[in-house]
Design a protein around this motif. Structure first.
Motif, PDB file in Angstrom:
ATOM      1  N   UNK A   6       0.805  -1.236   0.000  1.00 53.49           N
ATOM      2  CA  UNK A   6       0.000   0.000   0.000  1.00 53.49           C
ATOM      3  C   UNK A   6       0.833   1.279   0.000  1.00 53.49           C
ATOM      4  N   UNK A   7       2.139   1.195  -0.197  1.00 52.72           N
ATOM      5  CA  UNK A   7       2.930   2.407  -0.364  1.00 52.72           C
ATOM      6  C   UNK A   7       2.738   2.898  -1.801  1.00 52.72           C
ATOM      7  N   UNK A   8       3.034   4.154  -2.044  1.00 57.59           N
ATOM      8  CA  UNK A   8       2.837   4.728  -3.375  1.00 57.59           C
ATOM      9  C   UNK A   8       4.065   5.516  -3.803  1.00 57.59           C
ATOM     10  N   UNK A   9       4.206   5.662  -5.094  1.00 55.85           N
ATOM     11  CA  UNK A   9       5.226   6.508  -5.700  1.00 55.85           C
ATOM     12  C   UNK A   9       4.518   7.390  -6.713  1.00 55.85           C
ATOM     13  N   UNK A  10       4.868   8.672  -6.720  1.00 58.99           N
ATOM     14  CA  UNK A  10       4.241   9.610  -7.649  1.00 58.99           C
ATOM     15  C   UNK A  10       5.317  10.270  -8.504  1.00 58.99           C
ATOM     16  N   UNK A  11       5.075  10.323  -9.781  1.00 60.58           N
ATOM     17  CA  UNK A  11       5.947  11.026 -10.717  1.00 60.58           C
ATOM     18  C   UNK A  11       5.072  11.891 -11.609  1.00 60.58           C
ATOM     19  N   UNK A  12       5.621  13.001 -12.080  1.00 58.30           N
ATOM     20  CA  UNK A  12       4.867  13.841 -13.004  1.00 58.30           C
ATOM     21  C   UNK A  12       5.791  14.287 -14.131  1.00 58.30           C
ATOM     22  N   UNK A  13       5.172  14.596 -15.235  1.00 59.81           N
ATOM     23  CA  UNK A  13       5.922  15.041 -16.412  1.00 59.81           C
ATOM     24  C   UNK A  13       5.005  15.919 -17.249  1.00 59.81           C
ATOM     25  N   UNK A  14       5.502  17.049 -17.673  1.00 64.94           N
ATOM     26  CA  UNK A  14       4.737  17.942 -18.533  1.00 64.94           C
ATOM     27  C   UNK A  14       5.217  17.750 -19.965  1.00 64.94           C
ATOM     28  N   UNK A  15       4.280  17.467 -20.852  1.00 69.92           N
ATOM     29  CA  UNK A  15       4.633  17.269 -22.261  1.00 69.92           C
ATOM     30  C   UNK A  15       5.042  18.597 -22.886  1.00 69.92           C
ATOM     31  N   UNK A  16       5.947  18.558 -23.865  1.00 74.40           N
ATOM     32  CA  UNK A  16       6.395  19.804 -24.491  1.00 74.40           C
ATOM     33  C   UNK A  16       5.314  20.486 -25.326  1.00 74.40           C
ATOM     34  N   UNK A  17       4.319  19.709 -25.758  1.00 75.43           N
ATOM     35  CA  UNK A  17       3.218  20.277 -26.536  1.00 75.43           C
ATOM     36  C   UNK A  17       1.939  19.523 -26.189  1.00 75.43           C
ATOM     37  N   UNK A  18       0.824  20.172 -26.425  1.00 70.51           N
ATOM     38  CA  UNK A  18      -0.466  19.520 -26.200  1.00 70.51           C
ATOM     39  C   UNK A  18      -0.606  18.359 -27.175  1.00 70.51           C
ATOM     40  N   UNK A  19      -1.231  17.281 -26.719  1.00 71.77           N
ATOM     41  CA  UNK A  19      -1.392  16.123 -27.598  1.00 71.77           C
ATOM     42  C   UNK A  19      -2.672  15.374 -27.277  1.00 71.77           C
ATOM     43  N   UNK A  20      -3.222  14.757 -28.292  1.00 76.22           N
ATOM     44  CA  UNK A  20      -4.336  13.827 -28.131  1.00 76.22           C
ATOM     45  C   UNK A  20      -3.907  12.491 -28.732  1.00 76.22           C
ATOM     46  N   UNK A  21      -2.616  12.331 -28.946  1.00 76.02           N
ATOM     47  CA  UNK A  21      -2.059  11.165 -29.622  1.00 76.02           C
ATOM     48  C   UNK A  21      -1.730  10.096 -28.585  1.00 76.02           C
ATOM     49  N   UNK A  22      -2.416   8.968 -28.673  1.00 79.18           N
ATOM     50  CA  UNK A  22      -2.255   7.895 -27.690  1.00 79.18           C
ATOM     51  C   UNK A  22      -0.816   7.391 -27.619  1.00 79.18           C
ATOM     52  N   UNK A  23      -0.133   7.315 -28.756  1.00 80.52           N
ATOM     53  CA  UNK A  23       1.245   6.812 -28.759  1.00 80.52           C
ATOM     54  C   UNK A  23       2.159   7.719 -27.935  1.00 80.52           C
TER      55      UNK A  23
END
Length: 117
Positions: A6-23
């Motif tokens: 039940x421990x957790x790890x959180x990471x975040x990342x901001x994309x360089x551009x907006x995307x709706x591309x699943x890949x």
């Protein structure tokens, strides 16, 4: 990322551009997962969150010289349009037929059709 204890790890990342591309989203998720360097960890849940969403019409797209990326984006747009019009199960990934390789040293040849003289 939630683990068996039940421990957790959180990471975040901001994309360089907006995307709706699943890949692009999947690639970013894989990169974040690999950055954790987990070895034999018992992961019980993976959660993703997207913030700052806007209509796709307002997003800018950096043009690339990769024809594969452009093709994938066009296919995804067509699939999204088909799902919007015909429902969520209207289109999906294809399934490849399994190929039975020829025995070593023997090339596959179509059967020869012989006609009597």
């Amino acid at each position: 990322m939630r683990y068996a204890d039940n421990s957790t790890t959180t990471r975040s990342h901001r994309l360089p551009e907006a995307t709706a591309h699943s890949a692009a989203l999947a690639r970013t998720t894989q990169d974040l997962y690999q950055s954790l360097g987990l070895q034999r960890a018992r992961v019980t849940a993976v959660s993703l969150r997207a913030d700052g969403l806007a209509p796709a019409d307002h997003a800018h797209h950096q043009l690339l010289l990769d024809p594969g990326d452009d093709k994938a984006r066009r296919i995804e747009q067509v699939a999204d349009a088909a799902r919007a019009k015909y429902g969520p199960h209207a289109i999906g990934p294809a399934t490849l037929a399994t190929h039975q390789p020829s025995p070593p040293g023997r090339a596959h040849r179509p059967p020869v059709r012989r006609t009597p003289l």
